[in-house]
Design an enzyme around this catalytic site. Sequence first.
Site, mmCIF file in Angstrom:
data_model
loop_
_atom_site.group_PDB
_atom_site.id
_atom_site.type_symbol
_atom_site.label_atom_id
_atom_site.label_comp_id
_atom_site.label_asym_id
_atom_site.label_seq_id
_atom_site.Cartn_x
_atom_site.Cartn_y
_atom_site.Cartn_z
ATOM 1 N N ARG A 104 0.841 -1.196 0.000
ATOM 2 C CA ARG A 104 0.000 0.000 0.000
ATOM 3 C C ARG A 104 0.872 1.239 0.000
ATOM 4 N NH1 ARG A 104 -4.993 1.007 4.027
ATOM 5 N NH2 ARG A 104 -5.272 -1.175 3.516
ATOM 6 N N THR A 108 -0.865 7.636 -1.067
ATOM 7 C CA THR A 108 -2.183 7.559 -1.734
ATOM 8 C C THR A 108 -3.067 6.462 -1.158
ATOM 9 O OG1 THR A 108 -1.373 5.941 -3.326
ATOM 10 C CG2 THR A 108 -1.083 8.264 -3.904
ATOM 11 N N ASP A 200 -2.564 -8.459 13.013
ATOM 12 C CA ASP A 200 -1.914 -8.524 11.699
ATOM 13 C C ASP A 200 -1.644 -9.977 11.344
ATOM 14 O OD1 ASP A 200 0.261 -8.655 9.702
ATOM 15 O OD2 ASP A 200 0.162 -6.483 9.844
ATOM 16 N N ASP A 203 2.065 -10.835 10.336
ATOM 17 C CA ASP A 203 2.978 -10.840 11.486
ATOM 18 C C ASP A 203 2.748 -12.060 12.372
ATOM 19 O OD1 ASP A 203 4.370 -8.590 10.834
ATOM 20 O OD2 ASP A 203 3.218 -7.241 12.114
HETATM 21 N N1 URA Z 1 -4.640 -7.032 7.586
HETATM 22 C C1 URA Z 1 -4.448 -7.758 8.710
HETATM 23 O O1 URA Z 1 -3.539 -8.578 8.783
HETATM 24 N N2 URA Z 1 -5.266 -7.551 9.760
HETATM 25 C C2 URA Z 1 -6.287 -6.683 9.725
HETATM 26 O O2 URA Z 1 -7.016 -6.556 10.719
HETATM 27 C C3 URA Z 1 -6.473 -5.931 8.541
HETATM 28 C C4 URA Z 1 -5.637 -6.132 7.488
#
Ligand code: URA
Length: 209
Positions: A104, A108, A200, A203
């Site tokens: 991302r 933008t 995440d 992660d």
């Molecule tokens: N990506 C993720 O890993 N977790 C989220 O909550 C949103 C996007």
Amino acid sequence: MSNVYVFDHPLIQHKLTYIRDENTGTKEFRELVDEVAALMAYEITRDMPLKDVTVETPVMEASCKILSGKKLGLVPILRAGLGMVDGILRLIPAAKVGHIGLYRDPETLQAIQYYAKMPSDIGERELIVIDPMLATGGSASEAIRMIKNMGAKNIRMMCLIAAPEGIERLQEDHPDVDIYVAAVDEKLDEKSYIVPGLGDAGDRLFGTK
Ligand code: URA
């Protein structure tokens, strides 16, 4: 939400609860995501067409069934999508796997492609785009737009958890793409994390927090 299918199988829901739990460590998280992906693959293939064949059993000739539809292709969105690939391949080992890398743009907030490698025959395959989290829908929408440009015609989206915002975005941008999820959560927070979500996914899968 007519093209959204929530897999409410008790095993999927049970495992998803432990996936969400912040006390679940990397090893167990990875194993659970893999197991849920396999269970979701079982559900998503429920409508696959069959054809009749004859085999000789040790006892007699038997009329049986084998799969007859289009071949499958998996398209994980890097990197979190990778966590669901092996579980699906255990059930569908002949599926080919394309990869899409998106990041991302911090200015933008647009999803920008940095990697794409697809099977050469994607136009003839039933494709499942995989990302555990359908948050804003930006990455999924861009990934689907890209593979459509490469010739993909039959596409489904598979996620563990979706936010209503992500579902709405995909339905607007790609109304032809059915969405398969284990849960639809409440909303996105101000950082575009799914609430309550699981944090995440990348992660937690790769232990990079
Ligand atoms: N990506 C993720 O890993 N977790 C989220 O909550 C949103 C996007």
